[in-house]
Design an enzyme around this catalytic site. Structure first.
Site, mmCIF file in Angstrom:
data_model
loop_
_atom_site.group_PDB
_atom_site.id
_atom_site.type_symbol
_atom_site.label_atom_id
_atom_site.label_comp_id
_atom_site.label_asym_id
_atom_site.label_seq_id
_atom_site.Cartn_x
_atom_site.Cartn_y
_atom_site.Cartn_z
ATOM 1 N N ASP A 1 34.369 37.149 33.887
ATOM 2 C CA ASP A 1 35.106 38.072 33.243
ATOM 3 C C ASP A 1 36.153 37.406 32.403
ATOM 4 O O ASP A 1 36.317 38.028 31.363
ATOM 5 C CB ASP A 1 36.062 38.909 34.363
ATOM 6 C CG ASP A 1 36.311 38.146 35.558
ATOM 7 O OD1 ASP A 1 35.738 36.995 35.771
ATOM 8 O OD2 ASP A 1 37.250 38.250 36.128
ATOM 9 N N ASP B 1 22.673 39.095 29.999
ATOM 10 C CA ASP B 1 22.354 40.380 29.355
ATOM 11 C C ASP B 1 23.585 40.982 28.762
ATOM 12 O O ASP B 1 23.818 41.442 27.714
ATOM 13 C CB ASP B 1 21.686 41.087 30.277
ATOM 14 C CG ASP B 1 21.091 42.442 29.490
ATOM 15 O OD1 ASP B 1 21.055 42.494 28.315
ATOM 16 O OD2 ASP B 1 20.928 43.443 30.183
#
Length: 360
Positions: A224, A248
């Site tokens: 994050d 991804d």
């Protein structure tokens, strides 16, 4: 010497952008013997599968392929042609360079970073159990017996395997890539603060591998915080290596820094076989209209040429693409809108390829 390459045109806009790519590569002077084979939704009626065995045989023979986007047919048990190819040939490394191009419409300039994504493990391994499956109850009992808090009985379950061997080879690939390409830093991206077993293993292995590459700077970053960092200061990154799911997501974020997926090339690389592809989808809504942007497919071909030892030709093509985009006179509608706010004066897919060829 001719290079034998399998070309899979794909579905939707695939045939258009691969045709443009092929003309550019041929115009570069590299001798490619193209073996064109079809896969995807268009071959289902004939072969009963979107990925016929003769396609796999062709790739096994040449060991190099480039493909257009392929649509996975709806209503079949087939998960994805891309996933099937990765599994069949153990294409464990997904490499996606993110390089700024003139007029790409991004808020940033001079972005130059590379995402190296593990391609075979993690939550994308495909180990899943539907809600109500007997395995769900068995897993619940196993977890309870281990002394851990179990999950709700109406849960569906996806299993996240991350192995020492899988982690080691993808991190080694990232460091070898950095060394080979003159890169200076590798960042391992993880969530080991929460996923202490799986991501903790990935991070531990990454640190062990990094010790063998003292010439390459190494750091690690929580996923994050990585996403925030890429938005705030993308220049702080060089090569990022990530497990499958994070890779991804972060690779698409990074593509957004350089104008989107229409500018983003990609490669899936294993020990013996490599398959190159644009990272965007098949866009069936614009198929056959000669308006698709072939830049990502052309840049994927440049990665293929590098792989084949034709680096000089790859560099010439990249420079021709940059020159064409910078001129802004023969660009597709998406690029024209990014440059001027309007698609007026844009050209089609093949005309863009013509302009690139003229600039070689």
């Amino acid at each position: 010497m001719a290079h034998d390459v399998v070309l899979i045109p794909g579905d939707g806009i695939g045939p258009e952008i691969t045709s443009a790519m092929r003309r550019v590569v041929d115009a570069s002077g590299v001798d490619i013997a193209w073996n064109v084979v079809d896969a995807g939704a268009g071959v289902m009626d004939e072969f009963g599968t979107p990925l016929p065995e003769h396609v796999l045989d062709a790739i096994r023979s040449t060991k190099v392929a480039i493909k257009g986007p392929i649509t996975t047919p709806v209503g079949t048990g087939f998960r994805s042609v891309n996933v099937a190819l990765r599994r069949e040939f153990d294409l464990y490394s997904c490499v996606r360079p993110c390089l700024s191009m003139p007029g790409d419409g991004s808020r940033y300039t001079d972005i130059d970073l590379v995402i190296v994504r593990e391609n075979t493990e993690d939550l994308y391994a495909g180990i899943e159990f539907d809600e109500g499956a007997p395995e769900v109850a068995e897993l619940s009992q196993l977890i309870e017996a281990s002394g851990q808090k179990t999950f709700k009985p109406d849960s569906a379950i996806s299993v996240k395997p991350i192995s020492v061997s899988g982690s080691r080879r993808i991190v080694e690939y990232a460091f070898e890539y950095a060394r080979r390409c003159g890169r200076h830093k590798v960042t391992a991206v993880h969530k080991a603060n929460i996923m202490k077993a799986s991501d903790g293993l990935f991070l531990r292995v990454a640190r062990e591998v990094a010790e063998r590459y003292p010439d390459i700077e190494f750091n690690d970053k929580i996923v994050d915080a990585t996403c925030m960092g890429l938005v705030q200061d993308p220049y702080a990154f060089d090569v990022l290596v990530l497990p499958n799911l994070y890779g991804d997501i972060v690779s698409d974020l990074a593509a957004g820094l350089v104008g989107g997926l229409g500018m983003a090339p990609g490669a899936n690389i294993g020990r013996d076989i490599a398959i190159f592809e644009a990272t965007h989808g098949s866009a069936p809504d614009i198929a056959g209209k000669d308006i698709a942007n072939p830049t990502a497919e052309i840049l994927s071909a440049c990665m293929m040429l590098d792989h084949l030892g034709e680096g000089a030709a790859a560099t010439r093509i990249r420079e021709a693409v940059k020159k064409t985009l910078a001129a802004g006179e023969s660009v597709t509608g998406d690029v024209r809108r990014a440059q001027t706010g309007s698609a007026e004066g844009c050209v089609g897919t093949q005309a863009f390829a013509d302009a690139v060829i003229a600039n070689l």
